[in-house]
Each structure stands twice: as C-alpha cells, then as structure tokens.
Design a protein around this motif. Structure first.
Motif, PDB file in Angstrom:
ATOM      1  N   GLY A 129      -8.034   7.208   0.934  1.00 10.11           N
ATOM      2  CA  GLY A 129      -8.449   8.712   0.520  1.00 10.11           C
ATOM      3  C   GLY A 129      -9.011   9.061  -0.836  1.00 10.11           C
ATOM      4  O   GLY A 129      -8.536   8.725  -2.101  1.00 10.11           O
ATOM      5  N   PHE A 130     -10.369   8.883  -0.942  1.00  7.44           N
ATOM      6  CA  PHE A 130     -11.163   8.894  -2.043  1.00  7.44           C
ATOM      7  C   PHE A 130     -10.689  10.353  -3.011  1.00  7.44           C
ATOM      8  O   PHE A 130     -10.964  11.480  -2.211  1.00  7.44           O
ATOM      9  N   PRO A 131     -10.305  10.403  -3.959  1.00  9.70           N
ATOM     10  CA  PRO A 131      -9.731  11.515  -4.714  1.00  9.70           C
ATOM     11  C   PRO A 131     -10.776  12.432  -4.889  1.00  9.70           C
ATOM     12  O   PRO A 131     -11.749  12.373  -5.458  1.00  9.70           O
ATOM     13  N   ALA A 132     -10.259  13.550  -4.918  1.00 10.18           N
ATOM     14  CA  ALA A 132     -10.905  15.107  -5.417  1.00 10.18           C
ATOM     15  C   ALA A 132     -10.111  16.181  -6.156  1.00 10.18           C
ATOM     16  O   ALA A 132      -8.939  16.180  -5.527  1.00 10.18           O
ATOM     17  N   HIS A 133     -10.622  16.901  -6.936  1.00 10.62           N
ATOM     18  CA  HIS A 133     -10.083  18.150  -7.117  1.00 10.62           C
ATOM     19  C   HIS A 133     -10.664  19.151  -6.417  1.00 10.62           C
ATOM     20  O   HIS A 133     -11.894  19.311  -6.761  1.00 10.62           O
ATOM     21  N   GLY A 134     -10.112  19.815  -5.391  1.00 12.75           N
ATOM     22  CA  GLY A 134     -11.001  20.671  -4.774  1.00 12.75           C
ATOM     23  C   GLY A 134     -11.964  19.829  -3.711  1.00 12.75           C
ATOM     24  O   GLY A 134     -11.349  18.941  -3.159  1.00 12.75           O
ATOM     25  N   ARG A 135     -13.154  20.031  -3.997  1.00 13.23           N
ATOM     26  CA  ARG A 135     -14.268  19.066  -3.256  1.00 13.23           C
ATOM     27  C   ARG A 135     -14.969  18.538  -4.421  1.00 13.23           C
ATOM     28  O   ARG A 135     -16.256  18.426  -4.203  1.00 13.23           O
ATOM     29  N   THR A 136     -14.507  18.338  -5.482  1.00 19.01           N
ATOM     30  CA  THR A 136     -15.214  17.712  -6.707  1.00 19.01           C
ATOM     31  C   THR A 136     -14.794  16.230  -6.887  1.00 19.01           C
ATOM     32  O   THR A 136     -13.543  15.799  -6.775  1.00 19.01           O
ATOM     33  N   VAL A 137     -15.571  15.199  -6.990  1.00 23.80           N
ATOM     34  CA  VAL A 137     -15.318  13.946  -7.152  1.00 23.80           C
ATOM     35  C   VAL A 137     -14.664  13.803  -8.361  1.00 23.80           C
ATOM     36  O   VAL A 137     -14.957  14.233  -9.374  1.00 23.80           O
ATOM     37  N   ASP A 138     -13.419  12.731  -8.035  1.00 20.99           N
ATOM     38  CA  ASP A 138     -12.620  12.389  -9.191  1.00 20.99           C
ATOM     39  C   ASP A 138     -12.723  10.709  -9.273  1.00 20.99           C
ATOM     40  O   ASP A 138     -12.058  10.062  -8.778  1.00 20.99           O
ATOM     41  N   ALA A 141       0.952  -1.190  -0.159  1.00 18.74           N
ATOM     42  CA  ALA A 141       0.091  -0.015  -0.018  1.00 18.74           C
ATOM     43  C   ALA A 141       0.816   1.305  -0.179  1.00 18.74           C
ATOM     44  O   ALA A 141       0.421   2.252  -0.592  1.00 18.74           O
ATOM     45  N   ARG A 142       1.994   1.245   0.578  1.00 18.59           N
ATOM     46  CA  ARG A 142       2.790   2.397   0.721  1.00 18.59           C
ATOM     47  C   ARG A 142       3.208   2.540  -0.545  1.00 18.59           C
ATOM     48  O   ARG A 142       3.502   3.794  -1.114  1.00 18.59           O
ATOM     49  N   CYS A 143       3.679   1.688  -1.460  1.00 12.60           N
ATOM     50  CA  CYS A 143       4.144   1.958  -2.827  1.00 12.60           C
ATOM     51  C   CYS A 143       3.147   2.374  -3.798  1.00 12.60           C
ATOM     52  O   CYS A 143       3.218   3.160  -4.722  1.00 12.60           O
ATOM     53  N   ALA A 144       1.932   1.906  -3.552  1.00 14.93           N
ATOM     54  CA  ALA A 144       0.638   2.590  -4.304  1.00 14.93           C
ATOM     55  C   ALA A 144       0.023   3.638  -4.000  1.00 14.93           C
ATOM     56  O   ALA A 144      -0.703   4.340  -4.804  1.00 14.93           O
ATOM     57  N   SER A 145       0.370   4.139  -2.810  1.00 12.62           N
ATOM     58  CA  SER A 145      -0.242   5.255  -2.055  1.00 12.62           C
ATOM     59  C   SER A 145       0.007   6.486  -2.801  1.00 12.62           C
ATOM     60  O   SER A 145       1.160   6.840  -3.217  1.00 12.62           O
ATOM     61  N   TYR A 146      -0.793   7.371  -3.314  1.00 14.60           N
ATOM     62  CA  TYR A 146      -0.810   8.596  -3.810  1.00 14.60           C
ATOM     63  C   TYR A 146      -0.455   8.598  -5.339  1.00 14.60           C
ATOM     64  O   TYR A 146       0.210   9.438  -6.083  1.00 14.60           O
ATOM     65  N   ALA A 147      -0.355   7.460  -5.713  1.00 13.69           N
ATOM     66  CA  ALA A 147      -0.360   7.354  -7.463  1.00 13.69           C
ATOM     67  C   ALA A 147      -1.371   8.218  -7.924  1.00 13.69           C
ATOM     68  O   ALA A 147      -1.219   8.711  -9.270  1.00 13.69           O
ATOM     69  N   VAL A 148      -2.672   8.374  -7.207  1.00 13.45           N
ATOM     70  CA  VAL A 148      -3.604   9.051  -7.880  1.00 13.45           C
ATOM     71  C   VAL A 148      -3.658  10.426  -6.961  1.00 13.45           C
ATOM     72  O   VAL A 148      -3.405  10.452  -5.934  1.00 13.45           O
ATOM     73  N   ARG A 149      -3.562  11.639  -7.758  1.00 12.53           N
ATOM     74  CA  ARG A 149      -3.243  12.742  -6.861  1.00 12.53           C
ATOM     75  C   ARG A 149      -4.426  13.680  -6.912  1.00 12.53           C
ATOM     76  O   ARG A 149      -5.573  13.592  -7.538  1.00 12.53           O
ATOM     77  N   GLY A 150      -4.592  14.494  -5.905  1.00 13.55           N
ATOM     78  CA  GLY A 150      -5.632  15.395  -5.789  1.00 13.55           C
ATOM     79  C   GLY A 150      -5.418  16.157  -4.525  1.00 13.55           C
ATOM     80  O   GLY A 150      -4.506  16.307  -3.859  1.00 13.55           O
ATOM     81  N   SER A 151      -6.535  16.684  -4.021  1.00 15.66           N
ATOM     82  CA  SER A 151      -6.698  17.635  -2.681  1.00 15.66           C
ATOM     83  C   SER A 151      -6.680  16.721  -1.637  1.00 15.66           C
ATOM     84  O   SER A 151      -7.083  15.876  -1.531  1.00 15.66           O
ATOM     85  N   GLY A 152      -6.169  17.386  -0.400  1.00  9.02           N
ATOM     86  CA  GLY A 152      -6.307  16.644   0.954  1.00  9.02           C
ATOM     87  C   GLY A 152      -5.716  15.152   1.008  1.00  9.02           C
ATOM     88  O   GLY A 152      -4.408  15.081   0.567  1.00  9.02           O
ATOM     89  N   ALA A 183     -11.551   5.012  -9.608  1.00  7.75           N
ATOM     90  CA  ALA A 183     -11.772   3.576 -10.339  1.00  7.75           C
ATOM     91  C   ALA A 183     -10.353   3.022 -10.588  1.00  7.75           C
ATOM     92  O   ALA A 183     -10.041   1.859 -10.351  1.00  7.75           O
ATOM     93  N   ARG A 184      -9.260   3.823 -10.754  1.00  3.77           N
ATOM     94  CA  ARG A 184      -8.031   3.647 -10.863  1.00  3.77           C
ATOM     95  C   ARG A 184      -7.654   2.653  -9.419  1.00  3.77           C
ATOM     96  O   ARG A 184      -7.070   1.850  -9.431  1.00  3.77           O
ATOM     97  N   MET A 185      -7.876   3.497  -8.516  1.00  2.00           N
ATOM     98  CA  MET A 185      -7.298   3.063  -7.082  1.00  2.00           C
ATOM     99  C   MET A 185      -8.242   1.622  -6.993  1.00  2.00           C
ATOM    100  O   MET A 185      -7.430   0.458  -6.334  1.00  2.00           O
ATOM    101  N   LEU A 186      -9.359   1.573  -7.280  1.00  2.00           N
ATOM    102  CA  LEU A 186     -10.115   0.342  -6.729  1.00  2.00           C
ATOM    103  C   LEU A 186      -9.952  -0.935  -7.847  1.00  2.00           C
ATOM    104  O   LEU A 186     -10.043  -1.829  -7.387  1.00  2.00           O
ATOM    105  N   PHE A 187      -9.726  -0.278  -8.981  1.00  6.09           N
ATOM    106  CA  PHE A 187      -9.823  -1.719  -9.977  1.00  6.09           C
ATOM    107  C   PHE A 187      -8.255  -1.953 -10.511  1.00  6.09           C
ATOM    108  O   PHE A 187      -8.104  -3.019 -11.130  1.00  6.09           O
ATOM    109  N   GLU A 188      -7.326  -1.014 -10.216  1.00  5.20           N
ATOM    110  CA  GLU A 188      -5.972  -1.354 -10.575  1.00  5.20           C
ATOM    111  C   GLU A 188      -4.805  -1.467  -9.401  1.00  5.20           C
ATOM    112  O   GLU A 188      -4.379  -2.494  -9.194  1.00  5.20           O
TER     113      GLU A 188
END
Length: 575
Positions: free
Chosen positions: A134-143, A89-100, A148-153
């Motif tokens: 951490g479910f990704p968002a840009h600002g407070r908008t759903v990404d 998980a440490r290696c996969a964490s933050y492969a998807v970027r966004g706020s918070g 999907a990349r986090m859950l399926f890849e």
C-alpha cells in the motif's frame, strides 16, 4: 535497468504531489541485493494495493539445486518461502502510517495445504517473490518519504530474513523437501499397490473447530485396523504403518459423532500435500478423487443423467439434461457423471450431504410406489457397475442405511475415532439375511442404462458473457473467497465444491474461465475434457502469465486441480 539512485530521484520528484504521480515509479530497479519490479500502481490509497515483485539471484539466495530438483520439492520450497515472507511482511506491515491501505506489505498466506502459488517461483534463476504494497499517502497526497522507508528499509529486511538461505532456513527447506519426497513416495505406492488412500498411524484427523484447520489437541491418534494395515518404506521416514484403502467400494460406518465424516474429510483433502504439524501429513488420497454431494438449485448444462434418472413425467430428455434449478437428486446425478468426465477414479460421498432418493430406495417404498412410476435408479444399484465396468472406486459414509452392505468390498467402522475392520461381520449379516455380498452381478452391473458417455460431452460458454467494454478492456473478474466468482455477466457458485480449500484457487479458476471465454475455446465444437486438458498444458508451458489479463502477474493465485475447473465450468451460468 534503473538503479536505487534512479528510484530515489523519482521519489524525491513526486513527494507531496497527487496520488497518481506514483504511477511514474513503474519499472525494474537494481537495489543491490535484489531486483525490485513495480508492476502495477494503485489508483488511490483506498484501492487494491500496488503489485510488486522482488527477484533474488540464485547466488545470493543460496538454495541448493537439490531443494528444487523435482516438481514436488520445488512446490514445497516455494510454499516455505511464501510462509516465511508472509510472516516477515506481517511484522513490517503498517510501520508506515497514512490513509487507506498506506503501509501495507503482504503476500499470500497459505493454509495447511501445500499448493503451487503465483506468489513465489524458485529455481535455478533464484527466487521471485510477488507481493502487495500500500503506497502511503496523507489524504490523497504522495508520502514519498514513507514509501522510501518501505522500499529501502522494511522490504529489504523482509527479503533478508525470509528469502536468503541461512542455516535456519536451510534446515527448514531440507525438512520440507524430505516431507515432499515422502508424500510423493506414498502417492506412487498407492498406484503400485492398487490403493485409493493411505492414512498413517498417528495421524490426527479431527480439527480444532469447524472454522479452524488446526489439529484438535488431545484427539485420538489414528491407528489402522490390522487387516487393512500396510507398511510403506519411505525415503526419509523409513517404514511407516497405516491404513491402505483398496480400490473398489469402501463403506465408512458407525454411530453419530464417532468420526465417520472426519475420516472422509481427511480423505477428500488428502488430494493435497500438507505441511508438517498439520497432523495429516501422511493422509494421502489418489489425486483424482472427487467429493460428490447434492446441490439444490445449481445449474446443469446438457449432462446425460439417464444412468440414474430415466423418463421424467414432464417429458424432458435426461440424456441431455439441462436446468437452472436442479433438485437434490438431479444435481447429484449430474455431479456423478461430471466427475467421470473430469477423470475421477474415486468418488467420495457422505450420506449427510446426499439426496436420499438418489442414494437408496427400500422395499417398503417399492411396494407403495411401483418401480415403473419411479424414474430414479438409486446409486446403490449403480455403484457396483461403476467399479466393475469402469474401474471407478467409491468411498461412502453411511450411518443410517445398510443398503450398500451387499455391494461393499471393504467396511470400516469408526468407534470413538478408532477404525475397525468389520467387513467379515457385514458379509455374515448379509448371508444371514439371504443377501449375497459384493457379487459381480450386483444390481445395475449389466444394465444398458448404466452406460456412461461423460467424455463425449461438449459445452459452449456464451460469448455475450465475455464482451469487451467500449475501451477494449476484457470482462471484469471478481472472486468471492471460497463462495465463487463472476466473469463478465456470468457467475459460478462454488460454495458446495468442498475440495476447494483456498480462496486463491477460486481466483485462479475465475481467470481460467475468463481465458477460455475470451478465446472462445468452449464453442461446442470440442469436448470439455479436451479443452481443460489443453489449458493446463498451456499453463505448464507459459506459467502464471497466462492468467494475467494485463500482464502484471501478482500474488493471489493458487493452482486448482483440473477437476475443480470442470466443477467451475459446470456451474457457470450467464445472468
């Protein structure tokens, strides 16, 4: 059960909507290789991460039943899987970027101790791993695409590499199982041979630094003194030699910086099993041992400290002593009685963290301050009675006073991190000084004031600390690392409860206190030991769900001993 296609459809439907739309994803989904459960969704990308779990069926996980055939083996397997998943998980964490906290993938990160954790459950049904995301968002908008990349890849890759038993995992699991078997065998031998601890030859006791749990490189390996050496036949390692500390009163002496406190620290943490490579894998202490110390300023709740402290000048009753601001001596007296109440059969004490006037009182002081003007009966005059009358052993680190020499059964000198048995030398010194050593009629052994009634004590947790709010929600629970926790309007300071080794244990203690407070289990009608024992039986029956206020058991809890729950309750105060 919903399918992957259902989850993909829901994700497509909330893309670029406001962050609360993520809450519609809660539920269980069959992703083929495993089941995904989205248990709790964070309120915004800056809030605590969402709680998820994955369940890998036994046929898919592939772990042989022998790997979880006993409680010790099961805990060792779960610990291994948590470590493997945390690394992936440490290696996969933050492969998807966004706020918070967007892109976070994490679970518990264990230290060198092997503890039962809510993060993982392994058994005949398969492997259940709990994690945070951490479910990704840009600002407070759903990404939604990012999730999907986090859950399926990313998540399936972590599951495949960490929770599926390939050849490398099988070897690691078997090694963990064999170590757990050997550690369990040592614990059984302690009981059978009348020992309180075993320290295997070759153990590395010093740590790399005061803030590191890693073994010190180049440290002197431990070797048992001949008279204290025992050999144990272990199921996998075979015959192992080491130091066996007998029940009774043991002193650890020596000059400064020679390893006295290092040995004691290894013993106090020997209540836990340790992972391979820690250096203390076969440093094993009987499981009820408690480290005691002075704690200026702690709260004390109606404890009978009269065996140590008699009539106080202000007239307070020491048979039911209570204070919000204990002194060093009263806090250590209370801690000793509380340890007996918690079922401790061994007490561990270091003079460096003890109240001097609680531990010893020399002849010169008695010549100036008459005994009838001193309410404290020092521990040196009580320790022999604790052993002979109550079967409670004690290991004491002493570097500046020989007051305990006459009552010691065993004396170990640490000299450059090498252990020497100097028991006979100490007895000779005592004889030369006209003092009889380790006699059954040692001071305090037959004194009426040495009677302890710890098991009879009852406690009440004030109900006002656990009041529900206007919306019917229970008290807020906050854990503060290893420092302590708060529940409602009450808090417990645990900074000096030294055998707590993991912040997740403190988080579990907070939830335990919440459960006891909300159920009014401690209302003064039953003994504290009875209530604690009942809670642990309920926890064994119901599992981690018992400590989940909203039904969403997540990672983040590790099981403390009943002794540490006693410590938390004894230090809980309502503000």
């Amino acid at each position: 059960m919903r399918t992957r296609r259902d989850l993909e459809g829901r994700l497509a439907g909330i893309d670029r909507r406001g962050y609360p739309a993520y809450k519609s994803l809660r539920g269980v989904y069959d992703l083929g290789a495993f089941e995904l459960s989205i248990d709790r969704v964070q309120g915004d990308p800056f809030a605590a991460p969402s709680a998820l779990s994955v369940h890998v069926p036994a046929a898919r996980a592939g772990f042989a039943p022998e790997l979880y055939a006993t409680p010790e083996r099961c805990t060792a397997l779960e610990d291994l899987l948590v470590r493997r998943f945390a690394a992936e998980a440490r290696c996969a964490s933050y492969a998807v970027r966004g706020s918070g906290k967007s892109g976070l993938i994490a679970t518990s990160v264990p230290g060198p101790e092997v503890l039962p954790r809510s993060a993982c459950e392994a058994g005949a049904a398969g492997v259940l791993m709990r994690l945070e995301m951490g479910f990704p968002a840009h600002g407070r908008t759903v990404d939604a695409r990012g999730l999907a990349r986090m859950l399926f890849e990313l998540l399936p890759a972590c599951v495949e590499r960490a929770l599926i038993c390939d050849e490398a995992c099988r070897r690691a699991a078997r090694a963990a199982m064999e170590l757990a078997d050997d550690q369990a065998a040592v614990r059984a031998e302690l009981e059978r041979r009348g020992l309180i601890a075993f320290v295997a030859d070759g153990s590395v006791l010093p740590r790399a630094s005061g803030v590191s749990s890693r073994p010190l490189e180049g440290a002197v390996p431990f070797r048992a003194p001949e008279r204290l050496a025992v050999e144990l036949d272990l199921p996998h390692r075979g015959r192992v030699r080491g130091m066996g500390l007998p029940r009774g009163i043991t002193l650890i002496v020596g000059g400064g910086f020679h390893g006295k406190s290092t040995l004691l620290k290894a013993l106090q943490e020997g209540i836990y099993n340790h992972v391979a490579g820690d250096g203390r894998e076969l440093v094993i202490t009987e499981s009820s041992a408690m480290k005691l110390r002075a704690e200026d300023g702690r709260a004390v709740h109606a404890v009978d400290i009269s065996p140590f402290i008699g009539d106080l000048p202000d007239g307070r009753d020491t048979r039911s002593f209570a204070t919000e601001d204990a002194s060093g001596s009263t806090s250590q007296a209370a801690a000793t009685v509380e340890a007996l109440e918690a079922g401790a059969r061994t007490l561990l004490i270091d003079e460096d963290t003890s109240a001097t006037n609680f531990m010893v009182r020399d002849a010169l002081m008695e010549a100036v301050v008459a005994p009838d003007r001193e309410p404290i009966t020092p521990f040196a005059e009580r320790v022999r009675g604790l052993w002979k009358r109550f079967g409670v052993s004690c290991v004491l680190v002493m570097g500046s006073s020989g007051a305990f020499f006459p009552v010691a059964d065993c004396v170990v000198q640490m000299d450059g991190y090498r252990a020497l048995d100097v028991t006979e030398r100490v007895r000779a010194v005592c004889r030369e000084g006209g003092v009889d050593a380790a006699e059954d009629d040692a001071p305090g052994a037959d004194d009426e004031r040495a009677a302890f009634h710890a098991s009879e004590r009852r406690m009440e947790l004030p109900g006002r600390a656990f009041r529900r709010d206007g919306r019917g929600r229970g008290p807020k629970v906050r854990a503060h690392g290893l420092d302590g926790f708060s529940v409602g309007s009450g808090e417990a300071d645990l900074r000096l409860v030294e055998q707590l080794v993991d912040a997740e244990q403190v988080a579990a203690l907070a939830q335990m206190v919440r459960v006891l407070g909300e159920e009014r289990a401690l209302d003064g009608s039953r003994g504290l030991a009875e209530v604690v024992g009942e809670l642990y039986r309920d926890l064994e029956r119901d599992g981690w769900q018992l400590l989940s206020p909203y039904g969403d058991t997540g990672c983040g809890l590790a099981l403390p001993r009943p002794q540490e729950l006693h410590c938390a309750l004894n230090r809980f105060r309502v503000m």
